[in-house]
Design a protein around this motif. Structure first.
Motif, short mmCIF file in Angstrom:
data_model
loop_
_atom_site.label_atom_id
_atom_site.label_comp_id
_atom_site.label_asym_id
_atom_site.label_seq_id
_atom_site.Cartn_x
_atom_site.Cartn_y
_atom_site.Cartn_z
N ALA A 310 0.86 -1.19 0.00
CA ALA A 310 0.00 0.00 0.00
C ALA A 310 0.89 1.23 0.00
O ALA A 310 1.85 1.31 0.78
N ILE A 311 0.58 2.18 -0.88
CA ILE A 311 1.45 3.34 -1.06
C ILE A 311 0.63 4.62 -1.04
O ILE A 311 -0.40 4.72 -1.73
N ASP A 312 1.07 5.60 -0.26
CA ASP A 312 0.55 6.96 -0.31
C ASP A 312 1.67 7.87 -0.79
O ASP A 312 2.78 7.83 -0.26
N VAL A 313 1.38 8.68 -1.82
CA VAL A 313 2.38 9.57 -2.40
C VAL A 313 2.15 10.99 -1.89
O VAL A 313 1.02 11.49 -1.92
N LYS A 314 3.20 11.64 -1.43
CA LYS A 314 3.10 12.98 -0.85
C LYS A 314 4.15 13.90 -1.47
O LYS A 314 5.35 13.71 -1.24
N ASP A 315 3.72 14.84 -2.27
CA ASP A 315 4.66 15.78 -2.90
C ASP A 315 4.58 17.11 -2.17
O ASP A 315 3.98 18.07 -2.63
N TRP A 316 5.22 17.18 -1.00
CA TRP A 316 5.21 18.37 -0.15
C TRP A 316 6.58 19.02 -0.16
O TRP A 316 7.61 18.35 -0.12
N ALA A 317 6.59 20.34 -0.17
CA ALA A 317 7.85 21.07 -0.14
C ALA A 317 8.49 21.06 1.24
O ALA A 317 9.71 20.97 1.37
N HIS A 318 7.67 21.15 2.29
CA HIS A 318 8.20 21.28 3.65
C HIS A 318 8.10 19.95 4.38
O HIS A 318 7.00 19.47 4.69
N PRO A 319 9.23 19.30 4.71
CA PRO A 319 9.19 18.00 5.38
C PRO A 319 8.64 18.05 6.79
O PRO A 319 8.10 17.06 7.28
N GLY A 320 8.78 19.21 7.46
CA GLY A 320 8.22 19.33 8.80
C GLY A 320 6.71 19.26 8.79
O GLY A 320 6.09 18.58 9.62
N PHE A 321 6.08 19.96 7.85
CA PHE A 321 4.63 19.90 7.73
C PHE A 321 4.17 18.50 7.34
O PHE A 321 3.16 18.00 7.83
N LEU A 322 4.92 17.87 6.47
CA LEU A 322 4.59 16.50 6.08
C LEU A 322 4.67 15.57 7.29
O LEU A 322 3.81 14.70 7.47
N PHE A 357 11.33 15.16 8.60
CA PHE A 357 10.06 14.43 8.63
C PHE A 357 9.98 13.55 9.87
O PHE A 357 8.96 13.56 10.59
N GLU A 358 11.02 12.80 10.14
CA GLU A 358 11.00 11.87 11.26
C GLU A 358 10.92 12.60 12.60
O GLU A 358 10.25 12.15 13.52
N ARG A 359 11.61 13.73 12.72
CA ARG A 359 11.54 14.50 13.96
C ARG A 359 10.17 15.09 14.20
O ARG A 359 9.75 15.29 15.34
N SER A 360 9.45 15.39 13.14
CA SER A 360 8.20 16.13 13.24
C SER A 360 6.97 15.23 13.41
O SER A 360 5.93 15.70 13.84
N ARG A 361 7.07 13.97 13.05
CA ARG A 361 5.88 13.11 13.07
C ARG A 361 5.50 12.73 14.50
O ARG A 361 6.33 12.71 15.41
N SER A 362 4.24 12.41 14.68
CA SER A 362 3.72 12.06 16.00
C SER A 362 4.08 10.62 16.34
O SER A 362 4.50 9.83 15.47
N ALA A 363 3.88 10.25 17.62
CA ALA A 363 4.22 8.90 18.06
C ALA A 363 3.40 7.85 17.32
O ALA A 363 3.88 6.74 17.07
N SER A 364 2.17 8.19 16.95
CA SER A 364 1.31 7.22 16.28
C SER A 364 1.81 6.85 14.88
O SER A 364 1.39 5.84 14.31
N ALA A 365 2.72 7.68 14.33
CA ALA A 365 3.23 7.42 12.98
C ALA A 365 4.71 7.05 12.99
O ALA A 365 5.37 7.11 11.95
N ARG A 366 5.24 6.64 14.15
CA ARG A 366 6.67 6.35 14.24
C ARG A 366 7.08 5.19 13.33
O ARG A 366 8.20 5.14 12.85
N GLY A 367 6.18 4.27 13.07
CA GLY A 367 6.52 3.13 12.24
C GLY A 367 6.33 3.36 10.75
O GLY A 367 6.58 2.46 9.95
N LEU A 368 5.89 4.56 10.37
CA LEU A 368 5.62 4.86 8.97
C LEU A 368 6.92 5.06 8.20
O LEU A 368 7.75 5.87 8.57
N LEU A 369 7.10 4.28 7.14
CA LEU A 369 8.34 4.33 6.37
C LEU A 369 8.21 5.33 5.23
O LEU A 369 7.30 5.23 4.40
N LEU A 370 9.11 6.32 5.18
CA LEU A 370 9.14 7.31 4.11
C LEU A 370 10.29 6.99 3.16
O LEU A 370 11.44 6.90 3.57
N VAL A 371 9.97 6.78 1.88
CA VAL A 371 10.99 6.48 0.87
C VAL A 371 10.74 7.38 -0.34
O VAL A 371 9.67 7.97 -0.48
N THR A 372 11.72 7.47 -1.22
CA THR A 372 11.52 8.22 -2.46
C THR A 372 10.92 7.30 -3.52
O THR A 372 10.99 6.06 -3.40
#
Length: 398
Positions: A310-322, A357-372
């Motif tokens: 399952a893949i969600d694609v996110k084209d965001w400029a600011h990684p903190g907001f993402l 991105f990793e610093r900004s995400r919440s605890a509930s999303a700690r296991g979410l893998l971000l790749v290019t």
């Protein structure tokens, strides 16, 4: 792709971070300026600089004056000067107390060629809107939700996918093309929405009686000084001067329609990254379903052994907001592994993208893998080899 408004993650706020996000400096001031620029974008010509200013514009001017003075810098003398600074001074050079990951190298709020807000500016402005009103609803959400409801009522998941693909791949329509959509019964549940979200394009978007459509993203190019054309998409501009994919003669075409701006920004832009990824994965011989389960996530990929991604694609400029928008991928349709994917150029331009991105995400999303996207296609290619499946590209090469 479903867009989620950025907002701060409370568990990440240290004492220093609280100071960074205080009321009259740093992040709130910058977000207010961004919101003001987005408001100005929708005002015509000199109207944008006529008193009285819209309230958020006046607030931005006032806050910027205080922020600059507090940091022993000369404040902008006028709204025009503030806008000019937004187009000329990278955010990292502003005399503001900002978190280290607030901006990347050379980030601007205003594009210096078109004098329109950048994608980053829109993301900052949307953070401000959500900070003021957590219940704020964006136009793109309303339209996409409306399309979902209509297609679900008809029981036509394929109609929803067709609608999404239309918004991604055909943001510009001539009168004849617009009329032809009403003979496409696959789109019947959303005919009324299409009429609402494809407004007429002003003649000011043409030059010498010709409209130019970008050969990369399919949106209308904006005529700028020197006989050049400007594309609103970050990705296109980074690849150089936009190629013209087709010319539309204003007299022969009649009325030209273009998908409204909020949907071009939140659906067309990210959707281009989605269909690019679809193309890369199907080229390997994989089975790909776009926006499965009425847009539960963006792509469902099935391997020959039944393994599902399952893949969600996110084209965001600011990684903190993402990162602040990060959440687990919905559990259905069922899958074995899940990923969030960003275009590789975002990470190349900001080497700290993944870490922020990793610093900004919440605890509930700690296991979410971000790749290019490039990493994901390579991982798919490797997995096919590991399970002994010949990729389509290898078959074609042979």
């Amino acid at each position: 792709m479903r867009s989620t408004g950025p907002g701060p993650a409370p568990e990440d706020l240290s004492t220093a971070a609280v100071d960074d996000w205080a009321a009259h400096d740093g992040v709130p001031m910058l977000a207010t300026v961004a919101r003001a620029l987005c408001v100005l974008e929708h005002l015509d010509g000199l109207e944008a600089f006529r008193l009285p200013y819209p309230s958020v514009v006046q607030l931005a001017l006032d806050r910027s004056a205080v922020a600059f003075l507090r940091n022993d810098a000369r404040p902008p003398a006028s709204l025009a000067e503030l806008v000019q600074r937004c187009a000329q001074i990278p955010l990292e050079d502003w005399p503001l107390r900002l978190p280290t990951d607030a901006a990347g190298p050379d980030d601007l709020l205003i594009d210096p060629v078109s004098w329109r807000p950048t994608q980053l500016c829109h993301e900052w402005g949307e953070w401000e809107a959500h900070a003021q009103d957590p219940a704020v609803s964006h136009r793109d959400r309303l339209v996409i939700h409306g399309a979902l409801e209509r297609c679900q009522a008809y029981g036509e998941e394929s109609a929803y996918a067709e609608f999404r693909r239309l918004l991604v791949q055909r943001p510009v329509l001539t009168t004849a093309e617009h009329f032809a959509l009403h003979r496409d019964f696959a789109l019947e549940p959303v005919w009324d929405l299409i009429d609402l979200i494809y407004p007429e394009v002003p003649r000011a978007m043409s030059r010498n009686g010709q409209y130019a459509v970008c050969g990369r993203c399919g949106t209308l190019l904006t005529p700028v000084s020197g006989g050049e054309w400007w594309c609103e998409r970050d990705r296109c501009r980074r690849l150089g001067d936009p190629p013209v994919g087709r010319w539309i003669d204003a007299e022969q075409a009649g009325v030209v329609h273009q998908l409204e701006q909020p949907l071009r920004r939140h659906v067309t832009g990210p959707g281009l990254a989605e269909v690019d990824l679809e193309r890369g994965l199907t080229a390997l011989g994989l089975t790909v379903t776009m926006w499965p389960g009425f847009d539960a996530y963006d792509l469902l990929v099935v391997f020959s052994d039944g393994h599902r991604w399952a893949i969600d694609v996110k084209d965001w400029a600011h990684p903190g907001f993402l990162g602040r928008a990060a959440r687990p991928v919905p559990p259905r349709p069922l899958y074995d592994e899940a990923f969030w994917v960003v275009p590789a150029y975002r990470v190349r331009e900001r080497p700290d993208y993944r870490q922020t991105f990793e610093r900004s995400r919440s605890a509930s999303a700690r296991g979410l893998l971000l790749v290019t996207d490039e990493e994901l296609v390579n991982a798919a290619r490797k997995r096919l080899r590991d399970i002994g499946t010949t990729t389509r590209e290898e078959t074609d090469h042979a």
